[in-house]
Design a protein around this motif. Structure first.
Motif, short mmCIF file in Angstrom:
data_model
loop_
_atom_site.label_atom_id
_atom_site.label_comp_id
_atom_site.label_asym_id
_atom_site.label_seq_id
_atom_site.Cartn_x
_atom_site.Cartn_y
_atom_site.Cartn_z
N UNK A 145 5.57 -0.58 5.40
CA UNK A 145 5.41 -0.09 4.04
C UNK A 145 6.79 0.01 3.38
N UNK A 146 6.86 -0.37 2.12
CA UNK A 146 8.12 -0.18 1.39
C UNK A 146 8.47 1.31 1.36
N UNK A 147 9.73 1.63 1.51
CA UNK A 147 10.11 3.04 1.62
C UNK A 147 9.75 3.84 0.38
N UNK A 148 9.80 3.21 -0.77
CA UNK A 148 9.46 3.97 -1.99
C UNK A 148 7.97 4.29 -2.07
N UNK A 149 7.18 3.60 -1.22
CA UNK A 149 5.74 3.85 -1.20
C UNK A 149 5.31 4.74 -0.02
N UNK A 150 6.26 5.15 0.80
CA UNK A 150 5.97 6.06 1.91
C UNK A 150 6.45 7.45 1.52
N UNK A 151 5.52 8.35 1.25
CA UNK A 151 5.85 9.67 0.70
C UNK A 151 5.38 10.78 1.64
N UNK A 152 6.00 11.94 1.48
CA UNK A 152 5.70 13.09 2.33
C UNK A 152 5.07 14.22 1.53
N UNK A 170 2.29 8.98 -8.52
CA UNK A 170 3.46 8.11 -8.47
C UNK A 170 3.09 6.75 -7.87
N UNK A 171 2.28 6.76 -6.85
CA UNK A 171 1.87 5.51 -6.22
C UNK A 171 0.99 4.68 -7.15
N UNK A 172 0.05 5.34 -7.82
CA UNK A 172 -0.84 4.63 -8.75
C UNK A 172 -0.02 4.03 -9.89
N UNK A 173 0.97 4.80 -10.38
CA UNK A 173 1.81 4.31 -11.47
C UNK A 173 2.62 3.09 -11.05
N UNK A 174 2.87 2.95 -9.75
CA UNK A 174 3.64 1.81 -9.24
C UNK A 174 2.73 0.66 -8.82
N UNK A 175 1.46 0.72 -9.20
CA UNK A 175 0.55 -0.38 -8.96
C UNK A 175 -0.15 -0.36 -7.62
N UNK A 182 0.85 -1.19 0.00
CA UNK A 182 0.00 0.00 0.00
C UNK A 182 0.89 1.24 0.00
N UNK A 183 0.26 2.40 -0.20
CA UNK A 183 0.98 3.67 -0.11
C UNK A 183 0.72 4.33 1.23
#
Length: 702
Positions: free
Chosen positions: A127-134, A160-165, A85-86
């Motif tokens: 959460x994967x770090x690339x999916x944890x955004x600020x 960006x999250x949607x593009x990553x599935x 998840x994001x």
């Protein structure tokens, strides 16, 4: 005539109980059907309909409601079988979920694990770090907007999250429980970009102070929300096709149900749904039997659960721990270990016999099931010991192979330990009783209670085979085994007994003395939300009860104690009395003179719980009275049974439960065969059947 049905979906079996409110109680049990558990639900409903002698559609068309509990969400979180998840949070605060407030390194760990830091797993990232955004924004402690939300950053992050599935996003911003506007706007933007996104915001899921716990709660709710939504949608669709008339309700951790349509939005509230069903059932049965202090124990195919009822009320907690993370979920306090009938016996590196926590579950199941399982379980040991009949479970519908059970125990346990198969099976039985006794000791004694003041209730598919022994482990002298149709399906009976229970909470930290106007305003806001939620359930209630409480603590301490607050308009003296009650409860929990009022007292979180009582309360029917205490009319014979290494195999009386009547007395050792479980009356105890068909097991007087 209307029916109420409770359905308990476990990792191994799916149980159901039907009650018509006029003395008819039916129960069914089938194997669970992972990964689509809805098939198992429909199977067990078919078992109920068969007993009624009507088609499933006719039964469901006359059903007032179905109350459903499942371990699927909890199992998914515990085993980390959840989708990516994001996560969106305030700039500069992303790493709080990785730092884990330090406490994530020790929460939920056993003492021996804490003493071995090198052996501890540190991979608890949610959460994967690339999916944890600020995103840029800031609200202060009083709810004032200091930095406006940068909506362009939000759009970029969501895209960006949607593009990553990513199809589900958790949003938890700093101080959002004081002002949720920015979280609500992020959800709006996310749905503008992708209307199908599942978005959970912390101000709705967990509006409490303390950043890490709030983040973890919102993230875990988001991880299981979409799966719960899809599962309940599929199940409800199947039920509607079969003409279900009433609503589908989902049990929550707080001991009450909620409409299935409402559950996914706060999915984390359902993670303990099956765990609490047995406690709710114990409260209901305790009212019928006059028992106020109860230790409710539920041993199913996968887990062993224990909860407390004190003075007629289940013990509650405002938090729980999942995978070392603190989760903000009001819950009935239930302790659990992986020690059910399917728990696997194994030898550790030190040559010690261990039971669980891993389970054979429904697939492949214990070795004796013949479905490919090769590891020995509690069920295999009980079969070898003669406790379970060789003809099988569920009245013979589940065939068992004692040869496969012996092979599994011999190769995995007996030969490595230099024991015979019988000795190894007895050792498994002894260890099982000892470790379940340890959990009861933790549940009761460490909570400051004397087990001799409590009655042990034992239920579940495997609990009645062990209860007489694990009760003795803690010094309890009386056990009640709810029998009849609800024998192993007692958690499902609890589900059918449950009302609608909804809770809302809000953190508003302040030191005492509190402004009564401020306190009143907080409670009125929460009560309004709870009443609105009750109206959305689509149910007609016979009564509605509203309860208030505040989590209080001594200044700068972490130990918060839920303190009841009276209803109605509050005055300064009401708040002052609450402080006195807090101190009394604190002393009960932590010991006399352990508090320090001079440090000051703080109110942290306000909570309102609303209970919508349903006009349907299942009760067990009266059992026909016996002509005398002699239970020989129910005696079917004897067989060699081993009830522990010290006793060895002995000729043991075997009774058919369906032939027992109220007032029958059975001297131990004895085994009672019930269609859905097996009950052991150990050496040195006596069993008595009560007016409702329950078996009371008491230690013989010396």
């Amino acid at each position: 005539m209307a029916y109420v049905i409770g359905v308990d979906v476990g990792g191994t079996f799916t149980d159901a109980v039907l009650d018509d409110g006029e003395g008819l109680v039916l129960a069914g049990k089938t194997a669970s059907t992972p990964p689509d558990y809805s098939d198992g639900v429909m199977d067990v409903l078919g078992v109920l309909a068969e007993q009624l002698g009507v088609p499933v559609a006719e039964m469901l068309s006359r059903t007032h409601h179905i109350a459903h509990g499942t371990t699927s969400s909890l199992n998914a979180l515990v085993m980390n079988q959840v989708p990516d998840i994001g996560f969106l949070t305030t700039k500069g605060h992303r790493d709080s979920i990785y730092i884990m407030n330090v406490e994530g390194r020790y929460l939920g760990r056993a003492p021996e694990e804490l003493q071995n830091p090198i052996g501890q797993s540190k991979s608890h990232g949610l959460v994967r770090k690339r999916h944890a955004l600020e995103v840029t924004e800031r609200v202060d402690r009083d709810g004032r907007v200091v930095v406006p939300l940068n909506e362009d950053e939000v759009r970029a992050a969501v895209r960006a999250l949607v593009a990553d599935g990513i199809s589900a996003i958790a949003v938890s911003l700093l101080w959002s429980f004081r002002n949720p506007a920015h979280e609500q706007r992020i959800r709006e933007i996310a749905h503008e970009i992708d209307p199908g996104l599942f978005v959970a915001i912390s101000s709705e899921v967990s509006p409490r102070i303390r950043e890490f716990a709030r983040n973890a709660t919102t993230i875990m709710s988001t991880q299981v929300g979409p799966g719960l939504r899809d599962y309940l949608g599929e199940l409800e669709s199947k039920l509607r096709k079969e003409k279900l008339a009433g609503p589908l309700l989902v049990m929550q951790s707080n001991g009450g149900a909620v409409a299935a349509s409402e559950a996914p939005g706060n999915a984390i509230s359902t993670v303990g749904s099956v765990l609490t069903g047995g406690v709710v059932g114990a409260v209901s049965l305790g009212e019928q039997l006059g028992h106020r202090n109860i230790i409710a124990t539920d041993a199913g195919g996968t887990t062993f659960l224990a909860g407390l009822v004190v003075d007629g009320e289940p013990v509650r907690s405002s938090t729980t721990i999942i995978n070392h993370h603190p989760i903000n979920v009001p819950t009935l306090e239930v302790h659990a270990i992986g020690s059910g009938g399917g728990a696997i016996a194994w030898i550790d590196a030190g040559g010690n016999l261990q039971i669980g926590p891993h389970s054979a579950q429904a697939v492949p199941g214990p070795a004796c099931y013949g479905n490919g399982g090769t590891e020995p379980t509690n069920t295999d040991a009980n079969l070898v010991l003669g406790i379970i009949p060789e003809r099988g479970l569920l009245g013979g519908r589940r065939a068992l192979d004692v040869g496969l059970a012996r092979d599994a125990i011999r190769t995995r346990i007996a030969e490595p330990l230099g024991l015979s198969v019988e000795e190894a099976a007895a050792a498994i039985y002894e260890v099982q009783n000892a470790q379940t006794g340890d959990l009861l000791r933790k549940t009761v004694v460490e909570a400051g209670h004397d087990p001799r003041d409590f009655i042990v209730y034992a239920f579940g598919g495997s609990g009645p085979a062990h209860c007489g022994r694990y009760a003795q482990e803690i010094g309890a002298t009386d056990v009640v085994v709810p029998l009849g149709q609800v024998a192993s399906a007692f958690s499902a009976y609890g589900l059918a007994s449950s009302d609608i229970v909804l809770a809302k909470e809000l953190s508003d930290p302040a030191a005492l003395p509190l402004d009564p106007v401020r306190v009143q305003r907080n409670f009125e806001e929460l009560e309004s939300e709870v009443r609105e939620m009750l109206e959305r359930q689509g149910m007609r209630f016979s009564a509605v009860e509203i309860e208030r409480e505040i989590d209080m603590r001594y200044t700068m301490q972490l130990a918060e104690v839920a303190t009841p607050i009276p209803s109605g308009d509050l005055a300064a003296e009401d708040v002052a009395k609450a402080a006195d009650l807090f101190e009394a409860r604190y002393a009960t929990l932590f010991g006399e003179d352990s508090g320090f009022r001079e440090a000051g007292i703080q109110a942290i979180t306000y909570r309102v719980r609303g209970t919508g009582a349903l006009p349907f309360s299942p009760t067990l029917p009266e059992l026909e009275k016996a002509d005398s205490a002699d239970a020989s009319p129910a005696l079917t014979g004897t067989r060699k049974v081993c009830l522990g290494a010290s006793q060895g195999y002995a000729d043991t009386a075997i009774y058919d439960y369906t032939k027992l009547r109220a007032g029958h007395v059975l001297r131990g050792p004895a085994v009672i065969e019930v269609p859905t479980t097996t009950v052991v009356v150990p050496h040195g105890t006596t069993g008595t059947v009560d007016r409702l068909g329950n078996l009371h097991i008491a230690l013989d007087q010396a």
